[in-house]
Design a protein around this motif. Structure first.
Motif, PDB file in Angstrom:
ATOM      1  N   ASP A  32       0.838  -1.196   0.000  1.00  0.00           N
ATOM      2  CA  ASP A  32       0.000   0.000   0.000  1.00  0.00           C
ATOM      3  C   ASP A  32       0.873   1.245   0.000  1.00  0.00           C
ATOM      4  N   VAL A  36      -1.856   4.989   3.312  1.00  0.00           N
ATOM      5  CA  VAL A  36      -2.783   3.900   3.621  1.00  0.00           C
ATOM      6  C   VAL A  36      -2.176   2.976   4.683  1.00  0.00           C
ATOM      7  N   ILE A  62     -10.251   3.080   4.185  1.00  0.00           N
ATOM      8  CA  ILE A  62      -9.223   2.698   3.207  1.00  0.00           C
ATOM      9  C   ILE A  62      -9.636   1.511   2.347  1.00  0.00           C
ATOM     10  N   LYS A  65      -8.981   2.030  -1.159  1.00  0.00           N
ATOM     11  CA  LYS A  65      -7.634   2.525  -1.445  1.00  0.00           C
ATOM     12  C   LYS A  65      -6.578   1.439  -1.268  1.00  0.00           C
TER      13      LYS A  65
END
Length: 320
Positions: A32, A36, A62, A65
């Motif tokens: 990530d 994040v 998140i 994401k």
């Protein structure tokens, strides 16, 4: 907030270290962004602190994401489990199963079965455990899952709707006790009393927690309830005797408790030994000697009993 340490227990509740569980999932082939990753680390720390809803909010922020959505979904499910919202936990384990890799399927099926069982959805729980059984290759795990399925099948009627929840939470309380987290264990057991107020096992272990926490009056009240429900739980008499002996210094009541424990279980080594201590403290050395000898008869080589017998015998000879 300080992130979870690599060697700390993983907040997801797996029992593994963070580095071997969720951290390992996070640091796989897909990484990530730093932003994040930071949110995720903070969320796991909130989980470990029992800030369930705050952690859920972070993980949900998140979901679109992160490159490992399964990790976040599993964590959200574990948070709902932590606050005992088992239907929501089941919902997010289902989502994790739908999005997750096959190597996570066995673990998530098992956790889904536990969540459904705790929520009283026994047929759906059985279905999850049965699929888990077909996929797992570990012989011991297969045996355990089969036992869980048989327990679900042997449920007699709706009057036993809480039996699965009680078993799961008792096991978690045992884990808390093993790690000496008496506050967490007591909270878990106190919550269980709302659904199983007359369960002797729940009450007994709550009494043990209170004893370790030095909440002696509460412990005595709980142990009294235990023996009222099931007089054959002799450890409750023993624990009451210990409180009267050590904390309350009421040797007469301590002796009554130890004698009652011995009445139900004549070979109760600990009760014989502590009975000897109580007699020594009230000055009846002859009876103390008898108790320590009985202890050694039942458990030869018990060092403490040998030392106490030698000391009290010497005092008795000196007095004579």
């Amino acid at each position: 907030m300080k992130p979870v340490g690599r060697n700390e227990p993983c907040p997801c509740g797996s029992g593994s270290k963070y580095k071997n569980c969720c951290l390992a999932k996070e640091t796989g082939s897909q990484s990530d962004t730093e932003e994040v990753s930071q949110v995720k680390a903070t969320a796991f720390k909130k989980m470990s602190d029992g800030l369930w809803m705050d952690a859920i909010e972070d993980f949900k922020s998140i979901l679109d994401k992160t490159r490992q959505p399964t990790v976040a979904l599993e964590a959200i499910a574990a948070c709902y489990d932590g606050q005992e919202d088992y239907l929501m936990a089941a919902e997010f384990y289902e989502k994790a199963l739908a999005s997750g890799p096959t190597d996570r399927r066995v673990d998530n099926l098992y956790r889904l079965g536990v969540s459904r069982g705790c929520a009283g959805r026994f047929e759906k729980a059985k279905s999850a455990f049965e699929e888990c059984l077909t996929l797992t290759k570990d012989v011991n795990q297969k045996e355990h899952i089969q036992q869980v399925i048989e327990q679900l099948e042997s449920r007699k009627d709706d009057s036993e709707s809480n039996f699965f929840l009680v078993q799961v939470q008792l096991q978690r309380a045992f884990t808390d006790l093993e790690t000496e987290d008496y506050a967490s264990a007591s909270r878990r057991l106190e919550n269980l009393l709302c659904v199983a107020p007359d369960n002797p096992s729940v009450l007994y272990n709550l009494g043990v927690c209170y004893s370790f926490m030095k909440r002696d009056d509460e412990a005595l009240a709980v142990f009294e309830k235990v023996v009222e429900l099931n007089p054959s739980i002799v450890a409750a008499y023993y624990n009451m005797g210990q409180i009267w002996l050590i904390s309350k210094r009421d040797f007469s009541k301590a002796l009554h408790c130890f004698n009652t424990a011995i009445m139900y279980r004549p070979d109760y080594v600990g009760a014989h030994h502590q009975k000897g201590i109580a007699y020594e403290l009230i000055g009846d050395l002859e009876k103390a000697v008898e108790c320590f000898k009985k202890t050694l008869e039942l458990a030869p080589g018990t060092k403490m009993a040998e030392e106490n017998l030698a000391r009290v015998s010497a005092s008795l000879q000196k007095n004579n």
